[in-house]
Design a protein around this motif. Structure first.
Motif, PDB file in Angstrom:
ATOM      1  N   GLU A 179       0.835  -1.200   0.000  1.00  0.00           N
ATOM      2  CA  GLU A 179       0.000   0.000   0.000  1.00  0.00           C
ATOM      3  C   GLU A 179       0.874   1.256   0.000  1.00  0.00           C
ATOM      4  OE1 GLU A 179      -2.284  -0.430   3.511  1.00  0.00           O
ATOM      5  OE2 GLU A 179      -3.175  -2.338   2.894  1.00  0.00           O
ATOM      6  N   PHE A 180       0.525   2.191  -0.876  1.00  0.00           N
ATOM      7  CA  PHE A 180       1.292   3.424  -1.025  1.00  0.00           C
ATOM      8  C   PHE A 180       0.334   4.613  -1.038  1.00  0.00           C
ATOM      9  CE2 PHE A 180       3.326  -0.098  -3.135  1.00  0.00           C
ATOM     10  CZ  PHE A 180       4.654  -0.021  -2.757  1.00  0.00           C
ATOM     11  N   VAL A 181       0.817   5.732  -0.554  1.00  0.00           N
ATOM     12  CA  VAL A 181       0.043   6.977  -0.589  1.00  0.00           C
ATOM     13  C   VAL A 181       0.950   8.082  -1.116  1.00  0.00           C
ATOM     14  CG1 VAL A 181      -1.202   8.718   0.746  1.00  0.00           C
ATOM     15  CG2 VAL A 181      -1.443   6.304   1.338  1.00  0.00           C
ATOM     16  N   ILE A 182       0.406   8.907  -1.997  1.00  0.00           N
ATOM     17  CA  ILE A 182       1.126  10.066  -2.519  1.00  0.00           C
ATOM     18  C   ILE A 182       0.396  11.316  -2.043  1.00  0.00           C
ATOM     19  CG2 ILE A 182       1.967  11.256  -4.578  1.00  0.00           C
ATOM     20  CD1 ILE A 182       1.876   8.564  -6.034  1.00  0.00           C
ATOM     21  N   VAL A 183       1.131  12.199  -1.399  1.00  0.00           N
ATOM     22  CA  VAL A 183       0.559  13.432  -0.848  1.00  0.00           C
ATOM     23  C   VAL A 183       0.835  14.579  -1.812  1.00  0.00           C
ATOM     24  CG1 VAL A 183       0.663  15.096   1.047  1.00  0.00           C
ATOM     25  CG2 VAL A 183       0.796  12.637   1.532  1.00  0.00           C
ATOM     26  N   CYS A 184      -0.222  15.282  -2.184  1.00  0.00           N
ATOM     27  CA  CYS A 184      -0.111  16.400  -3.124  1.00  0.00           C
ATOM     28  C   CYS A 184      -0.516  17.695  -2.422  1.00  0.00           C
ATOM     29  CB  CYS A 184      -1.013  16.177  -4.339  1.00  0.00           C
ATOM     30  SG  CYS A 184      -0.768  14.583  -5.164  1.00  0.00           S
ATOM     31  N   ARG A 185       0.327  18.686  -2.526  1.00  0.00           N
ATOM     32  CA  ARG A 185       0.067  19.976  -1.883  1.00  0.00           C
ATOM     33  C   ARG A 185      -0.148  21.063  -2.940  1.00  0.00           C
ATOM     34  NH1 ARG A 185       1.835  20.214   3.641  1.00  0.00           N
ATOM     35  NH2 ARG A 185       2.746  18.229   4.308  1.00  0.00           N
ATOM     36  N   LYS A 186      -1.189  21.857  -2.727  1.00  0.00           N
ATOM     37  CA  LYS A 186      -1.483  23.011  -3.589  1.00  0.00           C
ATOM     38  C   LYS A 186      -1.454  22.628  -5.068  1.00  0.00           C
ATOM     39  CE  LYS A 186       0.289  26.515  -0.372  1.00  0.00           C
ATOM     40  NZ  LYS A 186       1.241  27.636  -0.180  1.00  0.00           N
ATOM     41  N   CYS A 187      -2.137  21.563  -5.396  1.00  0.00           N
ATOM     42  CA  CYS A 187      -2.136  21.088  -6.780  1.00  0.00           C
ATOM     43  C   CYS A 187      -3.522  21.274  -7.399  1.00  0.00           C
ATOM     44  CB  CYS A 187      -1.732  19.620  -6.833  1.00  0.00           C
ATOM     45  SG  CYS A 187      -2.874  18.537  -5.951  1.00  0.00           S
ATOM     46  N   LYS A 188      -3.579  21.125  -8.704  1.00  0.00           N
ATOM     47  CA  LYS A 188      -4.840  21.169  -9.432  1.00  0.00           C
ATOM     48  C   LYS A 188      -5.314  19.741  -9.682  1.00  0.00           C
ATOM     49  CE  LYS A 188      -3.477  25.439 -11.796  1.00  0.00           C
ATOM     50  NZ  LYS A 188      -3.185  26.068 -13.108  1.00  0.00           N
ATOM     51  N   GLU A 189      -6.628  19.595  -9.869  1.00  0.00           N
ATOM     52  CA  GLU A 189      -7.159  18.242 -10.048  1.00  0.00           C
ATOM     53  C   GLU A 189      -6.602  17.596 -11.311  1.00  0.00           C
ATOM     54  OE1 GLU A 189     -11.297  15.705  -9.692  1.00  0.00           O
ATOM     55  OE2 GLU A 189     -11.404  17.892  -9.914  1.00  0.00           O
ATOM     56  N   GLN A 190      -6.392  18.398 -12.363  1.00  0.00           N
ATOM     57  CA  GLN A 190      -5.834  17.812 -13.583  1.00  0.00           C
ATOM     58  C   GLN A 190      -4.413  17.294 -13.358  1.00  0.00           C
ATOM     59  OE1 GLN A 190      -7.145  20.909 -13.333  1.00  0.00           O
ATOM     60  NE2 GLN A 190      -6.071  22.402 -14.640  1.00  0.00           N
ATOM     61  N   ASP A 191      -3.690  17.909 -12.402  1.00  0.00           N
ATOM     62  CA  ASP A 191      -2.352  17.412 -12.068  1.00  0.00           C
ATOM     63  C   ASP A 191      -2.439  16.041 -11.404  1.00  0.00           C
ATOM     64  OD1 ASP A 191      -1.223  19.780 -13.012  1.00  0.00           O
ATOM     65  OD2 ASP A 191      -1.314  20.751 -11.038  1.00  0.00           O
ATOM     66  N   VAL A 192      -3.438  15.867 -10.541  1.00  0.00           N
ATOM     67  CA  VAL A 192      -3.621  14.585  -9.858  1.00  0.00           C
ATOM     68  C   VAL A 192      -4.052  13.519 -10.863  1.00  0.00           C
ATOM     69  CG1 VAL A 192      -4.749  13.404  -7.942  1.00  0.00           C
ATOM     70  CG2 VAL A 192      -4.296  15.851  -7.792  1.00  0.00           C
ATOM     71  N   GLN A 193      -4.930  13.894 -11.779  1.00  0.00           N
ATOM     72  CA  GLN A 193      -5.352  12.954 -12.820  1.00  0.00           C
ATOM     73  C   GLN A 193      -4.168  12.543 -13.698  1.00  0.00           C
ATOM     74  OE1 GLN A 193      -8.401  15.334 -14.669  1.00  0.00           O
ATOM     75  NE2 GLN A 193     -10.041  14.541 -13.349  1.00  0.00           N
ATOM     76  N   ALA A 194      -3.329  13.521 -14.027  1.00  0.00           N
ATOM     77  CA  ALA A 194      -2.144  13.221 -14.841  1.00  0.00           C
ATOM     78  C   ALA A 194      -1.190  12.305 -14.083  1.00  0.00           C
ATOM     79  CB  ALA A 194      -1.436  14.519 -15.228  1.00  0.00           C
ATOM     80  N   LEU A 195      -1.040  12.540 -12.777  1.00  0.00           N
ATOM     81  CA  LEU A 195      -0.181  11.686 -11.954  1.00  0.00           C
ATOM     82  C   LEU A 195      -0.695  10.250 -11.957  1.00  0.00           C
ATOM     83  CD1 LEU A 195       2.043  11.182  -9.833  1.00  0.00           C
ATOM     84  CD2 LEU A 195       0.436  11.993  -8.088  1.00  0.00           C
TER      85      LEU A 195
ATOM     86  N   SER B  84      -9.668  17.668  -2.981  1.00  0.00           N
ATOM     87  CA  SER B  84     -10.525  18.598  -2.240  1.00  0.00           C
ATOM     88  C   SER B  84     -10.374  19.990  -2.837  1.00  0.00           C
ATOM     89  CB  SER B  84     -10.136  18.612  -0.757  1.00  0.00           C
ATOM     90  OG  SER B  84     -10.870  19.594  -0.062  1.00  0.00           O
ATOM     91  N   LYS B  85     -11.425  20.477  -3.472  1.00  0.00           N
ATOM     92  CA  LYS B  85     -11.352  21.795  -4.108  1.00  0.00           C
ATOM     93  C   LYS B  85     -11.162  22.907  -3.085  1.00  0.00           C
ATOM     94  CE  LYS B  85     -14.214  20.578  -8.095  1.00  0.00           C
ATOM     95  NZ  LYS B  85     -15.456  20.873  -8.856  1.00  0.00           N
ATOM     96  N   THR B  86     -11.818  22.757  -1.955  1.00  0.00           N
ATOM     97  CA  THR B  86     -11.762  23.815  -0.942  1.00  0.00           C
ATOM     98  C   THR B  86     -10.647  23.598   0.063  1.00  0.00           C
ATOM     99  OG1 THR B  86     -13.316  22.633   0.492  1.00  0.00           O
ATOM    100  CG2 THR B  86     -14.241  24.147  -1.139  1.00  0.00           C
ATOM    101  N   GLY B  87     -10.117  22.374   0.142  1.00  0.00           N
ATOM    102  CA  GLY B  87      -9.088  22.075   1.129  1.00  0.00           C
ATOM    103  C   GLY B  87      -9.640  21.939   2.533  1.00  0.00           C
ATOM    104  N   SER B  88     -10.980  21.819   2.633  1.00  0.00           N
ATOM    105  CA  SER B  88     -11.612  21.772   3.954  1.00  0.00           C
ATOM    106  C   SER B  88     -11.699  20.350   4.507  1.00  0.00           C
ATOM    107  CB  SER B  88     -13.016  22.379   3.885  1.00  0.00           C
ATOM    108  OG  SER B  88     -13.810  21.677   2.939  1.00  0.00           O
ATOM    109  N   SER B  89     -11.501  19.345   3.658  1.00  0.00           N
ATOM    110  CA  SER B  89     -11.590  17.959   4.121  1.00  0.00           C
ATOM    111  C   SER B  89     -10.385  17.620   4.989  1.00  0.00           C
ATOM    112  CB  SER B  89     -11.645  17.003   2.931  1.00  0.00           C
ATOM    113  OG  SER B  89     -12.765  17.281   2.117  1.00  0.00           O
ATOM    114  N   SER B  90     -10.614  16.798   6.015  1.00  0.00           N
ATOM    115  CA  SER B  90      -9.500  16.372   6.857  1.00  0.00           C
ATOM    116  C   SER B  90      -8.673  15.330   6.109  1.00  0.00           C
ATOM    117  CB  SER B  90     -10.027  15.786   8.166  1.00  0.00           C
ATOM    118  OG  SER B  90     -10.638  14.527   7.928  1.00  0.00           O
TER     119      SER B  90
END
Length: 357
Positions: A286-302, A324-330
């Motif tokens: 199991e792996f997790v990648i943490v993305c900071r201040k990114c756009k959704e298209q960047d995550v899709q591309a990743l 999370s568009k708003t960044g409000s999710s924990s």
């Protein structure tokens, strides 16, 4: 008398080197090759400090002219050689020819004994710099810049990684420049600076190793929890990745084959992330990648790049993400959603392959 004076002048240096040695004896994280190189550096810094002390004690003593000029050649040669060895020890992937420039500087320093091309002594046994008098310091400075460049190239952009590198650059440059700014009597500052810089970097390297998964070299679960507590408001996407079929590989081909599969996938993730995002191995497969201040298209591309890279191997994986568009999710909410999307893709994979779990 001179021994007592040496100890008094270099007591801090001696303590740092002694503490460094004790730390190396007890470490279990570093490769033996790296530890041996660090031991060699400790001995060399200690011997250089003795040479510097003895050479400056002979300042103005005409009867020691011949001995002093030899010690000067050793001191001038040791400066770039020592920094080159630090680069060779700390920066990964360095080859033997890294020492070629330092070897040339050494040859020039010893040629300077009869020619004075780098340094000479006047009739009063005082130092006189030759036409190439600044060359050893220039060489050490270039090696230092190259070292900082290599460290910076490997850093992740996190403040916890940046600060030690900035300190190392500041301490190292100050050790080279202070003798010229304050006066020659502070030349011994260089040895103390090298020792402190090495020790600080050693502590930093140990901290980095405790955050790494020993198999894949990725960050581990402990690092994930620590990093996601650091400025969590900037984390607006998580990508969950799970290898497909690892248990079957372990059962049928052995755990060595399973380890090879995991390291191969880790390489695929690193290539896809391109140092923009931090990758963690949080479980067996199991792996997790943490993305900071990114756009959704960047995550899709990743996610797409991960699939493309893994498709070039004989393995497969399932990927899911939460943005999370708003960044409000924990972080926990995002990870739960990301895992759910990943497991949904995994179920589709097993259904298509006709595999019953």
């Amino acid at each position: 008398m001179y021994a007592t004076e040496y100890v008094a002048d270099n007591w801090i240096l001696i303590l740092v080197l002694l503490g460094f040695t004790i730390s190396l004896i007890s470490t279990v994280f570093m490769e033996q090759k790296t530890i041996r190189r660090l031991y060699a550096l400790i001995v060399e810094v200690f011997l250089l400090s003795i040479v510097v002390f003895a050479e400056f004690k002979m300042d103005g003593m005409a009867e020691y002219r011949n001995l002093r000029i030899v010690l000067m050649a050793i001191r001038y040669s040791a400066t770039p050689l020592l920094v080159a060895q630090i680069v060779y020890t700390v920066a990964k992937g360095q080859k033997w020819y890294l020492f070629v420039p330092a070897g040339i500087f050494t040859a020039l320093d010893f040629i300077s004994i009869p020619t004075g091309i780098v340094f000479a002594l006047d009739d009063a046994n005082k130092l006189v710099r030759g036409p190439l008098g600044m060359l050893p310091y220039f060489g050490a400075g270039v090696y230092g810049i190259y070292l900082v460049y290599n460290l910076w190239k490997r850093h992740t952009g996190q403040r916890t990684d940046t600060v030690p590198i900035v300190f190392f650059a500041f301490a190292f440059s100050s050790g080279l420049m202070l003798p010229f700014i304050i006066g020659k009597e502070y030349a011994q500052v260089f040895c103390a600076t090298i020792a402190v810089s090495m020790f600080v970097y050693y502590v930093f390297a140990l901290l980095q190793l405790t955050k790494r998964d020993p198999l894949t070299g990725l960050l581990n679960r402990q690092a994930y929890y620590a990093d996601t507590r650091n400025e969590p408001e900037n984390i607006n996407a998580l990508v969950s990745v799970d290898m497909n079929g690892l248990k079957a590989i372990n059962d049928n081909e052995g755990h060595k084959a399973g380890d090879e599969a995991l390291t191969t996938l880790a390489g695929c993730f690193i290539e896809a992330a391109k140092h923009k995002y931090r990758i963690y191995r949080v479980g067996g497969d199991e792996f997790v990648i943490v993305c900071r201040k990114c756009k959704e298209q960047d995550v899709q591309a990743l996610s797409s790049h991960i699939h493309e890279n893994v498709a070039k191997t004989k393995y497969s994986c399932s990927v899911g993400y939460c943005y999370s568009k708003t960044g409000s999710s924990s972080i926990d909410e995002m990870l739960t959603a990301s895992d759910e999307n990943m497991y949904a893709e995994k179920m589709r994979y097993y259904k298509e392959k006709g595999i019953t779990r």
